[in-house]
Design an enzyme around this catalytic site. Structure first.
Site, PDB file in Angstrom:
ATOM      1  N   ASN A   1       0.873  -1.179   0.000  1.00 32.78           N
ATOM      2  CA  ASN A   1       0.000   0.000   0.000  1.00 32.78           C
ATOM      3  C   ASN A   1       0.913   1.231   0.000  1.00 32.78           C
ATOM      4  O   ASN A   1       1.500   1.558   1.025  1.00 32.78           O
ATOM      5  CB  ASN A   1      -0.886  -0.037   1.254  1.00 32.78           C
ATOM      6  CG  ASN A   1      -1.679   1.238   1.443  1.00 32.78           C
ATOM      7  OD1 ASN A   1      -1.781   2.062   0.530  1.00 32.78           O
ATOM      8  ND2 ASN A   1      -2.250   1.412   2.633  1.00 32.78           N
TER       9      ASN A   1
ATOM     10  N   LYS B   1       0.210   4.310  -0.308  1.00 35.32           N
ATOM     11  CA  LYS B   1      -0.386   5.542   0.254  1.00 35.32           C
ATOM     12  C   LYS B   1      -0.102   6.735  -0.673  1.00 35.32           C
ATOM     13  O   LYS B   1      -0.031   6.546  -1.895  1.00 35.32           O
ATOM     14  CB  LYS B   1       0.120   5.766   1.682  1.00 35.32           C
ATOM     15  CG  LYS B   1      -0.066   4.509   2.536  1.00 35.32           C
ATOM     16  CD  LYS B   1       0.119   4.710   4.000  1.00 35.32           C
ATOM     17  CE  LYS B   1      -0.080   3.369   4.697  1.00 35.32           C
ATOM     18  NZ  LYS B   1       0.017   3.455   6.144  1.00 35.32           N
TER      19      LYS B   1
ATOM     20  N   HIS C   1      -9.425   1.267   4.882  1.00 35.77           N
ATOM     21  CA  HIS C   1      -8.147   1.452   5.564  1.00 35.77           C
ATOM     22  C   HIS C   1      -8.346   2.420   6.727  1.00 35.77           C
ATOM     23  O   HIS C   1      -9.141   3.358   6.627  1.00 35.77           O
ATOM     24  CB  HIS C   1      -7.103   1.993   4.582  1.00 35.77           C
ATOM     25  CG  HIS C   1      -5.727   1.985   5.175  1.00 35.77           C
ATOM     26  ND1 HIS C   1      -5.293   2.973   6.023  1.00 35.77           N
ATOM     27  CD2 HIS C   1      -4.701   1.093   5.060  1.00 35.77           C
ATOM     28  CE1 HIS C   1      -4.056   2.691   6.406  1.00 35.77           C
ATOM     29  NE2 HIS C   1      -3.678   1.552   5.837  1.00 35.77           N
TER      30      HIS C   1
ATOM     31  N   GLU D   1      -6.733   4.839   7.753  1.00 35.40           N
ATOM     32  CA  GLU D   1      -6.532   6.265   7.432  1.00 35.40           C
ATOM     33  C   GLU D   1      -7.773   6.841   6.752  1.00 35.40           C
ATOM     34  O   GLU D   1      -8.113   7.997   6.960  1.00 35.40           O
ATOM     35  CB  GLU D   1      -5.269   6.431   6.560  1.00 35.40           C
ATOM     36  CG  GLU D   1      -4.009   6.240   7.395  1.00 35.40           C
ATOM     37  CD  GLU D   1      -2.810   5.666   6.653  1.00 35.40           C
ATOM     38  OE1 GLU D   1      -2.770   5.714   5.411  1.00 35.40           O
ATOM     39  OE2 GLU D   1      -1.908   5.145   7.338  1.00 35.40           O
TER      40      GLU D   1
ATOM     41  N   GLU E   1      -5.470  -4.804  10.579  1.00 35.06           N
ATOM     42  CA  GLU E   1      -4.423  -3.803  10.768  1.00 35.06           C
ATOM     43  C   GLU E   1      -4.689  -3.033  12.058  1.00 35.06           C
ATOM     44  O   GLU E   1      -5.488  -2.081  12.071  1.00 35.06           O
ATOM     45  CB  GLU E   1      -4.423  -2.810   9.596  1.00 35.06           C
ATOM     46  CG  GLU E   1      -4.116  -3.456   8.264  1.00 35.06           C
ATOM     47  CD  GLU E   1      -3.470  -2.465   7.307  1.00 35.06           C
ATOM     48  OE1 GLU E   1      -2.394  -2.784   6.793  1.00 35.06           O
ATOM     49  OE2 GLU E   1      -4.025  -1.375   7.095  1.00 35.06           O
TER      50      GLU E   1
ATOM     51  N   GLY F   1       2.501   2.260  10.675  1.00 36.00           N
ATOM     52  CA  GLY F   1       3.481   3.320  10.498  1.00 36.00           C
ATOM     53  C   GLY F   1       4.186   3.729  11.781  1.00 36.00           C
ATOM     54  O   GLY F   1       4.862   4.751  11.834  1.00 36.00           O
TER      55      GLY F   1
ATOM     56  N   SER G   1       3.401  -2.180  10.351  1.00 34.73           N
ATOM     57  CA  SER G   1       4.847  -2.253  10.577  1.00 34.73           C
ATOM     58  C   SER G   1       5.466  -3.604  10.200  1.00 34.73           C
ATOM     59  O   SER G   1       6.393  -4.074  10.857  1.00 34.73           O
ATOM     60  CB  SER G   1       5.193  -1.879  12.021  1.00 34.73           C
ATOM     61  OG  SER G   1       4.798  -0.538  12.281  1.00 34.73           O
TER      62      SER G   1
END
Ligand code: PGA
Length: 255
Positions: free
Chosen positions: A9, A11, A97, A99, A168, A174, A214
């Site tokens: 991904n 991003k 996701h 985010e 996730e 991250g 991660s």
């Protein structure tokens, strides 16, 4: 032998030329590998899907989008429909996701509409679920994941063949704080149990479950060897050829 999915991904990274160059490098590198048990997906920013799909034509990498709208066309300024993604050569899409949920207020109900539209347009969906740190610390992991699955996948039984689920944990994305293989396995196993209740035992055992948060070359092996983990959704480590291919190689050597 287990089969795996290794998905990158990207991003909001890479300008046009950098992204195209990176796709070419990935294409060349993976052509030299025999991907017998592993499907490789990349999710670049959408403007790279068209050129990326033609670069990847002879390769085994599947390209997709990081999001889509639930309508196929119309007055939705700034949006991209599943049919558009498909028409550009995309064959997959990430939905839900964290985010998107956090910065763009996407709800489980929005995800549900997107999932149905995406699968109906021929795309394989990676549907993301996961708890925040606060939710983990207040013992809400199961209830959060359960509602994300229940509400996000309502009336999706007929689509489940085309849906992959990514667990996730938000606190691991991250941050360099990876879930331990045991923590990840515990939630993956809970996801299968929940899918059994929501759908059928066959669906629960055949859906592929990815871990994300991660993932790096040095922790991939321990995560991928967990019984209910079928692959990884990778952010940071997918932005360079070496770590990404190293994780692909780990999957190739996992039994
Ligand atoms: P990360 O991102 O690997 O950089 O933690 C994972 C993701 O957001 O899918």
């Amino acid at each position: 032998m287990k089969s795996y999915i290794i998905a990158g991904n990207w991003k909001m990274n890479f300008k046009y030329n950098e992204g195209n160059e990176f796709i070419s490098q990935l294409s060349t590198t993976t052509k030299a590998l025999e991907l017998h048990n592993t499907d490789v997906y990349i999710f670049p920013p959408s403007y790279l899907i068209g050129t990326g799909a033609s670069t990847l034509k002879e390769s085994q990498i599947i390209i997709g989008a990081q999001n889509c709208h639930f309508e196929q066309q119309g007055a939705f300024t700034g949006e991209l429909s599943p049919e558009m993604i498909y028409s550009a050569g995309g064959r997959s899409v990430i939905i839900g996701h964290s985010e998107r949920r956090h910065y763009f207020n996407e709800t489980n109900q929005d995800c549900n509409k997107k999932i149905k539209a995406a699968v109906s347009s021929g795309l394989t969906v990676i549907y993301c679920v996961g708890e925040t740190l606060e939710e983990r610390e207040s013992n809400q992991v199961s209830s959060v994941i359960e509602s994300q699955l229940k509400e996000g996948l309502v009336n999706c039984e007929e689509y489940m063949k085309h849906i992959i689920i990514a667990y996730e944990p938000v606190w691991a994305i991250g941050t360099g704080k990876v879930a331990s293989p045991e923590q990840a396995e515990e939630v993956h196993s809970f996801i299968r149990t929940t899918l059994k209740t929501l759908f059928t035992p066959e669906i629960a055992s055949s859906v592929r479950l990815l871990y994300g948060g991660s993932v790096q070359p040095n922790n991939a092996q321990d995560l991928l060897s967990q019984p209910n983990i079928n692959g990884a959704l990778i952010g940071g480590a997918s932005l360079k050829v070496e770590p990404f291919i190293s994780i692909v190689n780990t999957a190739l050597s996992c039994k």
